[in-house]
Design a protein around this motif. Structure first.
Motif, PDB file in Angstrom:
ATOM      1  N   LEU A  80      -2.046   5.922   1.251  1.00 48.65           N
ATOM      2  CA  LEU A  80      -2.444   4.908   2.230  1.00 48.65           C
ATOM      3  C   LEU A  80      -3.299   5.523   3.331  1.00 48.65           C
ATOM      4  N   ALA A  81      -2.887   6.663   3.854  1.00 50.35           N
ATOM      5  CA  ALA A  81      -3.672   7.330   4.891  1.00 50.35           C
ATOM      6  C   ALA A  81      -5.021   7.777   4.342  1.00 50.35           C
ATOM      7  N   ARG A  82      -5.026   8.219   3.091  1.00 46.69           N
ATOM      8  CA  ARG A  82      -6.290   8.634   2.475  1.00 46.69           C
ATOM      9  C   ARG A  82      -7.261   7.452   2.372  1.00 46.69           C
ATOM     10  N   TYR A  83      -6.745   6.315   1.940  1.00 49.81           N
ATOM     11  CA  TYR A  83      -7.585   5.121   1.847  1.00 49.81           C
ATOM     12  C   TYR A  83      -8.060   4.675   3.222  1.00 49.81           C
ATOM     13  N   HIS A  84      -7.157   4.680   4.175  1.00 48.78           N
ATOM     14  CA  HIS A  84      -7.513   4.241   5.524  1.00 48.78           C
ATOM     15  C   HIS A  84      -8.600   5.143   6.097  1.00 48.78           C
ATOM     16  N   GLY A  85      -8.467   6.439   5.894  1.00 48.01           N
ATOM     17  CA  GLY A  85      -9.484   7.365   6.375  1.00 48.01           C
ATOM     18  C   GLY A  85     -10.823   7.130   5.712  1.00 48.01           C
ATOM     19  N   ALA A 152      -0.606   1.747  10.219  1.00 49.61           N
ATOM     20  CA  ALA A 152       0.194   1.951  11.421  1.00 49.61           C
ATOM     21  C   ALA A 152       1.675   1.682  11.184  1.00 49.61           C
ATOM     22  N   ALA A 153       2.005   0.743  10.288  1.00 47.97           N
ATOM     23  CA  ALA A 153       3.388   0.274  10.180  1.00 47.97           C
ATOM     24  C   ALA A 153       4.134   0.779   8.958  1.00 47.97           C
ATOM     25  N   ALA A 154       3.449   1.148   7.886  1.00 46.11           N
ATOM     26  CA  ALA A 154       4.134   1.559   6.662  1.00 46.11           C
ATOM     27  C   ALA A 154       4.932   2.833   6.890  1.00 46.11           C
ATOM     28  N   PRO A 156       7.188   6.291   5.438  1.00 47.98           N
ATOM     29  CA  PRO A 156       7.082   7.266   4.341  1.00 47.98           C
ATOM     30  C   PRO A 156       7.871   6.811   3.118  1.00 47.98           C
ATOM     31  N   GLY A 157       7.344   7.172   1.960  1.00 52.63           N
ATOM     32  CA  GLY A 157       7.938   6.729   0.707  1.00 52.63           C
ATOM     33  C   GLY A 157       6.941   5.870  -0.045  1.00 52.63           C
ATOM     34  N   PRO A 158       7.427   4.931  -0.849  1.00 52.18           N
ATOM     35  CA  PRO A 158       6.528   4.120  -1.669  1.00 52.18           C
ATOM     36  C   PRO A 158       5.453   3.384  -0.877  1.00 52.18           C
ATOM     37  N   GLU A 159       5.761   2.990   0.371  1.00 54.07           N
ATOM     38  CA  GLU A 159       4.775   2.260   1.162  1.00 54.07           C
ATOM     39  C   GLU A 159       3.552   3.100   1.492  1.00 54.07           C
ATOM     40  N   ARG A 160       3.704   4.433   1.461  1.00 55.35           N
ATOM     41  CA  ARG A 160       2.562   5.294   1.761  1.00 55.35           C
ATOM     42  C   ARG A 160       2.065   6.053   0.537  1.00 55.35           C
ATOM     43  N   GLU A 161       2.916   6.187  -0.478  1.00 58.55           N
ATOM     44  CA  GLU A 161       2.488   6.833  -1.720  1.00 58.55           C
ATOM     45  C   GLU A 161       1.537   5.926  -2.498  1.00 58.55           C
ATOM     46  N   HIS A 162       1.556   4.647  -2.179  1.00 63.32           N
ATOM     47  CA  HIS A 162       0.644   3.664  -2.744  1.00 63.32           C
ATOM     48  C   HIS A 162      -0.065   2.990  -1.573  1.00 63.32           C
ATOM     49  N   VAL A 163      -1.080   2.183  -1.872  1.00 68.21           N
ATOM     50  CA  VAL A 163      -1.919   1.657  -0.795  1.00 68.21           C
ATOM     51  C   VAL A 163      -1.441   0.311  -0.269  1.00 68.21           C
TER      52      VAL A 163
END
Length: 245
Positions: A80-85, A152-154, A156-163
């Motif tokens: 998710l952070a990678r996509y956001h960046g 901003a809200a997701a 750690p875990g599945p919410e950030r391992e996926h987009v």
């Protein structure tokens, strides 16, 4: 006009088929096929390949640039952070998410998902909720505002391992889905994950009328060559096939 960017997530790691996206497929690589098709999506203003910032991913970056895509490196596990960046780098207003293991991704289907999101004024649009297209045509479109909120809200875990898990369930966001042909086609497997999938795709590309053939042409080719359809049949997910009436 909103700036619409296709972001393709890609990495070298694959337990089932290492380096799968750089495997030769047709006149280029599997990744090259994805990037070519993304560049042809109606309304797309740019294509960015989002890779991990860990060592060993330069071959992917080089292949992406060879096909005219920009490259953004970000966290390997926080996708998710990678996509956001990548979206921030590209100054995107709308992001179309495509994965690098879908070398038959259809530009017209992706364009229809983008149009559906725009026409509905929705925060998020997809074509797989529920599945109604062959596996390998999946894409998701989201506004930058929705992606900002997810980043901003997701947690750690599945919410950030996926987009998109956070976007798919967050209250207050509007979501729409592009229905596909359904039926038996939902069980078709047009993605790249196992060696059998690579065998299937190579055999299929050899009989397509052109490398950028759309999904209807793919169906016609498979109907004409049922032996190709059988190559990766054992890898299909029965949960994707609707129950018969």
């Amino acid at each position: 006009m909103p700036r619409q960017i296709a972001i393709v997530q890609a990495r070298m790691a694959s337990t089932r088929l290492p380096g799968k996206i750089l495997q030769p497929l047709g006149s280029t690589t599997a990744l090259g096929q994805v990037l070519r098709r993304c560049a042809a999506i109606p309304g797309i203003d740019g294509v960015c390949c989002a890779i991990p910032d860990t060592p060993g991913h330069e071959p992917i970056a080089a292949e992406a640039r060879r096909h005219g895509a920009s490259v953004h490196a970000g966290p390997e596990d926080d996708v998710l952070a990678r996509y956001h960046g990548a979206a921030l780098r590209e100054r995107a207003d709308v992001v179309l998410r495509v994965t690098s293991d879908c070398p038959l991704i259809d530009p017209q289907v992706c364009g229809a998902v983008l149009d559906l999101r725009r026409d509905a004024g929705a925060d998020f649009a997809a074509n797989n909720t529920p599945p109604s297209w062959p596996h390998g045509l999946d894409c998701e479109a989201m506004t930058m505002e929705a992606l900002d909120r997810a980043a901003a809200a997701a947690v750690p875990g599945p919410e950030r391992e996926h987009v998109t898990p956070w976007i798919r369930k967050a209250p207050g966001l509007t979501r729409v889905d592009l229905a596909g042909p359904g039926g038996a086609l939902v069980g078709e497997r047009w993605t790249l994950d196992y060696p059998e999938d690579l065998d299937f795709l190579r055999a299929l590309f050899a009989v397509l009328p052109r490398e950028d053939a759309g999904w209807r042409d793919v169906v016609a080719a498979l109907d004409a060559h049922p032996g190709i359809r059988a190559i990766n049949a054992a890898r299909r997910d029965p949960a994707r096939v609707p129950a018969s009436d």
